[in-house]
Scaffold this active site. Structure first.
Site, short mmCIF file in Angstrom:
data_model
loop_
_atom_site.label_atom_id
_atom_site.label_comp_id
_atom_site.label_asym_id
_atom_site.label_seq_id
_atom_site.Cartn_x
_atom_site.Cartn_y
_atom_site.Cartn_z
N MET A 63 44.35 41.23 64.97
CA MET A 63 44.85 41.08 63.61
C MET A 63 45.82 42.22 63.35
SD MET A 63 42.55 41.12 60.28
CE MET A 63 43.33 40.98 58.72
N HIS A 64 46.99 41.87 62.91
CA HIS A 64 47.98 42.91 62.64
C HIS A 64 47.57 43.67 61.38
CE1 HIS A 64 51.81 44.09 64.30
NE2 HIS A 64 52.14 44.48 63.08
N TYR A 116 53.54 30.90 68.92
CA TYR A 116 54.41 31.96 69.46
C TYR A 116 55.02 31.52 70.80
CZ TYR A 116 52.52 35.01 65.82
OH TYR A 116 52.17 35.55 64.62
N ARG A 127 44.64 33.46 75.26
CA ARG A 127 44.40 32.68 74.04
C ARG A 127 45.22 31.39 74.10
NH1 ARG A 127 44.29 35.16 68.10
NH2 ARG A 127 43.78 33.29 66.94
N HIS A 158 51.66 28.69 63.00
CA HIS A 158 51.94 29.28 61.68
C HIS A 158 52.70 28.31 60.79
CE1 HIS A 158 50.03 32.98 62.37
NE2 HIS A 158 50.83 33.37 63.34
N CYS A 194 33.46 39.21 54.39
CA CYS A 194 34.85 38.78 54.15
C CYS A 194 34.83 37.45 53.42
CB CYS A 194 35.58 38.64 55.48
SG CYS A 194 37.12 37.70 55.34
N CYS A 249 39.94 35.67 51.44
CA CYS A 249 40.93 35.55 50.37
C CYS A 249 42.35 35.85 50.86
CB CYS A 249 40.58 36.49 49.23
SG CYS A 249 40.68 38.23 49.71
N GLN A 286 44.01 38.34 50.44
CA GLN A 286 44.83 39.03 49.44
C GLN A 286 45.26 40.44 49.84
OE1 GLN A 286 42.66 37.00 45.85
NE2 GLN A 286 43.87 38.69 45.09
N TRP A 336 50.72 28.41 49.11
CA TRP A 336 51.25 27.09 49.51
C TRP A 336 50.12 26.07 49.63
CZ3 TRP A 336 49.50 24.83 53.97
CH2 TRP A 336 48.86 25.66 54.89
N GLU A 359 48.08 41.18 35.25
CA GLU A 359 47.97 41.18 36.70
C GLU A 359 46.63 41.72 37.19
OE1 GLU A 359 51.37 42.79 38.64
OE2 GLU A 359 52.69 41.66 37.32
N LEU A 360 45.65 41.54 36.33
CA LEU A 360 44.30 41.92 36.72
C LEU A 360 43.95 41.21 38.02
CD1 LEU A 360 41.17 42.52 36.24
CD2 LEU A 360 41.18 40.30 35.13
N ASP A 361 43.51 41.92 38.97
CA ASP A 361 42.96 41.23 40.13
C ASP A 361 41.84 42.04 40.73
OD1 ASP A 361 43.82 42.70 42.51
OD2 ASP A 361 45.83 42.16 41.87
P1 NAP Z 1 48.05 35.34 34.98
O1 NAP Z 1 48.20 35.24 36.43
O2 NAP Z 1 48.67 36.47 34.26
O3 NAP Z 1 48.62 33.97 34.40
C1 NAP Z 1 48.65 33.72 33.04
C2 NAP Z 1 49.46 32.45 32.78
O4 NAP Z 1 49.50 32.20 31.41
C3 NAP Z 1 50.86 32.53 33.26
O5 NAP Z 1 51.15 31.34 33.96
C4 NAP Z 1 51.71 32.66 31.99
O6 NAP Z 1 52.83 31.90 32.28
C5 NAP Z 1 50.82 32.07 30.92
N1 NAP Z 1 50.86 32.77 29.64
C6 NAP Z 1 50.79 34.11 29.41
N2 NAP Z 1 50.81 34.36 28.09
C7 NAP Z 1 50.86 33.17 27.47
C8 NAP Z 1 50.93 32.78 26.10
N3 NAP Z 1 50.90 33.68 25.13
N4 NAP Z 1 51.00 31.47 25.84
C9 NAP Z 1 51.02 30.55 26.81
N5 NAP Z 1 50.99 30.87 28.12
C10 NAP Z 1 50.91 32.16 28.44
O7 NAP Z 1 46.55 35.34 34.56
P2 NAP Z 1 45.31 34.50 35.07
O8 NAP Z 1 45.68 33.18 35.59
O9 NAP Z 1 44.36 34.55 33.95
O10 NAP Z 1 44.77 35.33 36.26
C11 NAP Z 1 44.36 36.65 36.09
C12 NAP Z 1 44.33 37.35 37.40
O11 NAP Z 1 43.20 36.93 38.13
C13 NAP Z 1 45.52 36.99 38.26
O12 NAP Z 1 46.58 37.87 38.03
C14 NAP Z 1 44.99 37.09 39.61
O13 NAP Z 1 45.23 38.35 40.17
C15 NAP Z 1 43.50 36.90 39.47
N6 NAP Z 1 43.20 35.60 40.06
C16 NAP Z 1 43.75 35.29 41.24
C17 NAP Z 1 43.50 34.10 41.81
C18 NAP Z 1 44.11 33.75 43.12
O14 NAP Z 1 44.31 32.63 43.42
N7 NAP Z 1 44.44 34.70 43.96
C19 NAP Z 1 42.71 33.19 41.18
C20 NAP Z 1 42.14 33.51 39.96
C21 NAP Z 1 42.43 34.73 39.41
P3 NAP Z 1 54.09 31.73 31.35
O15 NAP Z 1 54.28 33.04 30.66
O16 NAP Z 1 55.20 31.34 32.26
O17 NAP Z 1 53.73 30.61 30.45
FE1 SF4 Z 2 38.58 39.14 54.11
FE2 SF4 Z 2 39.95 39.13 51.81
FE3 SF4 Z 2 39.19 41.42 52.97
FE4 SF4 Z 2 41.11 39.97 54.07
S1 SF4 Z 2 41.19 40.98 52.08
S2 SF4 Z 2 39.40 40.93 55.14
S3 SF4 Z 2 40.37 37.94 53.66
S4 SF4 Z 2 37.87 39.84 52.11
#
Ligand code: NAP
Ligand code: SF4
Length: 680
Positions: A30-31, A171, A219, A257, A339, A342, A344, A583, A660-662
């Site tokens: 894994m890189h 590859y 592989r 890929h 793991c 995700c 991420q 995707w 951008e809470l994550d």
């Molecule tokens: P988010 O990513 O910030 O998305 C919020 C969405 O709401 C955006 O599409 C925004 O788009 C829209 N929005 C914002 N303010 C608005 C308003 N006042 N009225 C109408 N639309 C509005 O937040 P989230 O979806 O709640 O996710 C939070 C965090 O959880 C993410 O940033 C992510 O890191 C994490 N999470 C990640 C995943 C993943 O798949 N990796 C899954 C779940 C959660 P517009 O402004 O274009 O309308």
């Molecule tokens: Fe696993 Fe997610 Fe950690 Fe990558 S970031 S090793 S996919 S838990």
């Protein structure tokens, strides 16, 4: 076989004739980006030494190119000179001192190289690459075979126990073996025998240069998952020829890929590809390694016990928890930081040219978060979501007396929502891990305790970590109080009934999750086998291998609801999702008929539905429900009164910044804040 072990097959040694591996765990290649550290590979050495101490049976480095044309990216790692070999000595020394074994992976990217010097058997551009490759001349092919052998010899000189020849994932070697990318009419293309000449000559040359007592893992792409890939008969014939040419072990490669099928993301069921390795089991005599979405010792043991393979490859699981093997062997599987697939912080980081880390373990590959001195005294952590859990465990590990207060009846915060999303069930493992660690480190957990400022003051805490998380944002929209409007917590947490036609406001991670949840049929799939069958059907994977590449027509689930996923901004819907998984989420929803609209302006909600305009054109979506997934606002009302009373307050996670809470940031902040608090 050690009968006392809870996982006897996993911890059975593997005799390779000239050397014996202590167990069946391969830390697969894994890189991480550490391979490209300029000047010194000491961080890479520390990284692998930690996994060797953790008990991995054998490890493989990230891909190292045998020449410049084989680079994945400009100035990527290569092994072509004695000077470069010397730079690897700290890695092999550190691993051997820790009692481990390590192979170097030789990877020639071929047409997947992200640089203009890329080469391939035929000049056909990959759809995931901006560059068209140069067609290799017969002379260059011969030189490349010598380059592979030279890298292998240099790896031996550098102290590696062996090499892995990367022949899969699309590859260069894989580009030679299949008609999709090999259109040559000379001795290196056309017939099957000609297409496999290049890898066979590499294998023979590597063996000749390195001698009989050197591990060579080859592989093989056992399932290409692209059109015009290999047939199963070709895979078998190739594996036999590779064995005859001198390989020690054959490893399983799944999917190119450029394949449009997720093969390692969290929506892929555990052990979804072990059947491929198992099919080859009777055809070859040398050990076979199986791979993809094996992330627990229980799953690994089951695969080995049922004879599907001789070893299991786990790359991300050992990135997430270097001590996975040691904990499994000691009967502490519950303490493994699993793991969750995700991508991420590992693959997404590498894709963005950043060093890999891990969402559930921020220390994974950097190893450089400060290790603060022992602490004393009592600390309150308020909120038991990922941020609070991470801080509590880290503080307790340092010796503080930690009280964790949680208003709801369970730990886990937003992960309790995530684990309900079909394909994200793995998130429950992180909650299980933290639960174990809270007990192990002696954190006093107070559930159903909404600790207010007065309460905390009365208890006499001088230091409080605020991990109170977020509340869903309520947009200022006419009709927001209409009964049709629900928030995502109403749906995911409170399981409120939702009608057949639904509009989702907001297309961030949560909007996508909710769309996934609402379109799924929530069939109860009780076994991994049933989950794998459903996954194969959804993505068009043919276990009977009737066509080249193992593809068949996908049969997506009939969606449970009609869904519109909406955003105000102009860009691609889902643009903010992870690079290596976004995707697949978009494709799943597209296959389920979800309408993804950008440039939306919301007007109001009433009995008729959601009134909106798209590019200025007004319309009404006649929906039963409007689900608000419009991001979050931080919850930190405790901060001001506590600070006014002279208490030191540390904000982390969503309470600090909801935008951008994550979870990656939340867990890392919990760990970092816990390291910065001064001892009592
Ligand atoms: P988010 O990513 O910030 O998305 C919020 C969405 O709401 C955006 O599409 C925004 O788009 C829209 N929005 C914002 N303010 C608005 C308003 N006042 N009225 C109408 N639309 C509005 O937040 P989230 O979806 O709640 O996710 C939070 C965090 O959880 C993410 O940033 C992510 O890191 C994490 N999470 C990640 C995943 C993943 O798949 N990796 C899954 C779940 C959660 P517009 O402004 O274009 O309308
Ligand atoms: Fe696993 Fe997610 Fe950690 Fe990558 S970031 S090793 S996919 S838990």
């Amino acid at each position: 076989m050690p009968q006392h072990s809870p996982f006897p097959h996993l911890f059975a040694p593997l005799d390779l004739g000239f050397t014996t591996l202590p167990n069946r765990i391969l830390m697969g290649s894994m890189h991480t980006g550490l391979e490209e550290d300029k000047g010194s590979l000491h961080r890479l050495a520390d990284y692998f030494a930690a996994r060797a101490r953790g008990g991995a049976g054998l490890m493989v480095t990230g891909g190292i190119a045998p020449n410049r044309q084989g680079w994945l990216a400009p100035f990527g790692a290569k092994l072509t000179t004695t000077t470069e070999a010397k730079q690897h000595a700290p890695v092999t020394t550190a691993v051997h001192n820790a009692g481990g074994k390590i192979c170097l992976q030789i990877l020639h990217a071929g047409r997947y190289g992200m640089h203009p010097m890329l080469v391939a058997p035929s000049p056909i551009r990959a759809r995931i690459s901006p560059f068209r490759p140069w067609e290799m001349s017969p002379r260059l092919i011969r030189a490349t075979i010598r380059d592979f052998a030279r890298s292998a010899a240099l790896a031996r000189e550098a102290g590696y126990d062996g090499v892995e020849i990367m022949g899969s994932e699309g590859y260069l070697i894989n580009q030679f073996t299949v008609p999709r990318t090999n259109k040559r009419t000379d001795a290196w293309g056309g017939s099957f025998e000609n297409r496999i000449r290049f890898p066979l000559e590499i294998m023979r040359a590597v063996r000749e240069k390195t001698g009989p007592d050197f591990i060579v893992i080859f592989r093989i792409s056992m399932l290409d998952l692209v059109e015009d890939g290999s047939t199963w008969d070709e895979v078998v014939a190739f594996a036999k020829a590779i064995e005859t040419a001198g390989a020690t072990i054959i490893n399983t490669g799944i999917g190119w890929h450029e394949a449009r099928i997720p093969t390692i993301a969290t929506m892929v069921p555990r052990g979804a590809y072990t059947w491929v390795t198992e099919r080859l089991k009777t055809a070859v005599g040398i050990p076979l390694i199986t791979t993809n979405r094996i992330n627990t010792p229980e799953k690994a043991e089951e695969i080995l016990a049922t004879g599907q393979a001789d070893m299991v490859s786990m790359a991300r699981p050992l990135l997430a928890d270097p001590d996975f093997p040691r904990k499994a062997k000691a009967g502490q599987a519950n303490a493994i930081n699993t793991c969750i697939a995700c991508n991420q912080a590992c693959l997404d980081h590498v894709f963005e040219q950043k060093t890999a880390s891990c969402l559930v373990n921020p220390r994974a590959a950097t190893g450089n978060l400060p290790q603060a001195p022992e602490g004393k005294g009592a600390i309150a952590v308020v909120g038991a979501g990922p941020a609070g859990l991470s801080a509590a465990v880290e503080l307790a590990t340092r010796g503080f007396s930690v009280h964790l207060f949680e208003a709801s009846g369970a730990i886990g915060g937003q992960f309790n929502l995530a684990k309900r999303i079909p394909g994200k069930e793995e998130y429950a493992e992180t909650i299980r891990y933290f639960d174990t660690m809270l007990k192990k480190t002696g954190v006093a957990v107070h559930l159903n305790t909404g600790a207010g400022a007065d309460f905390l003051l009365k208890k006499g805490f001088q230091e409080v970590v605020l991990a109170t998380g977020v509340a869903p944002r309520i947009p200022a929209l006419e009709g927001i109080g209409h009964p049709k409007v629900l928030s995502y917590t109403d749906v995911l947490s409170d399981q409120k009934p939702v009608g057949k036609k639904v509009a989702i406001i907001g297309a961030g991670g949560i909007g996508f999750d909710v769309a996934m949840y609402l379109t799924a049929n929530h069939q109860v799939l009780a076994s991994d086998a049933a989950r794998i069958a459903a996954y194969q059907q959804e993505w068009g994977i043919d276990q009977n291998y009737q066509h080249r590449g193992g593809l068949t027509d996908p049969q997506p689930e009939t969606p449970a609801r009609q869904v519109w996923l909406l955003q105000r901004s102009k860009g691609k819907v889902g643009a903010g999702l992870g690079k290596t998984t976004g995707w697949a989420h978009r494709l799943t929803l597209k296959n389920r008929g979800v309408q993804m609209w950008n440039s939306v302006q919301y007007h109001r909600v009433d009995d008729a539905g959601l009134h909106l305009s798209v590019n200025g054109k007004q319309q009404i979506l006649d929906v039963d429900h409007v689900i608000v997934c419009a991001g979050q606002e931080p919850l930190r009302t405790l901060q001001a009164p506590l600070e006014a009373a002279g208490i030191r307050v540390h904000l982390i996670g969503g309470a600090k910044l909801a935008a951008e809470l994550d979870a990656k940031r939340a867990i890392e902040e919990g760990m970092v804040v816990a390291q910065t608090i001064r001892p009592g």
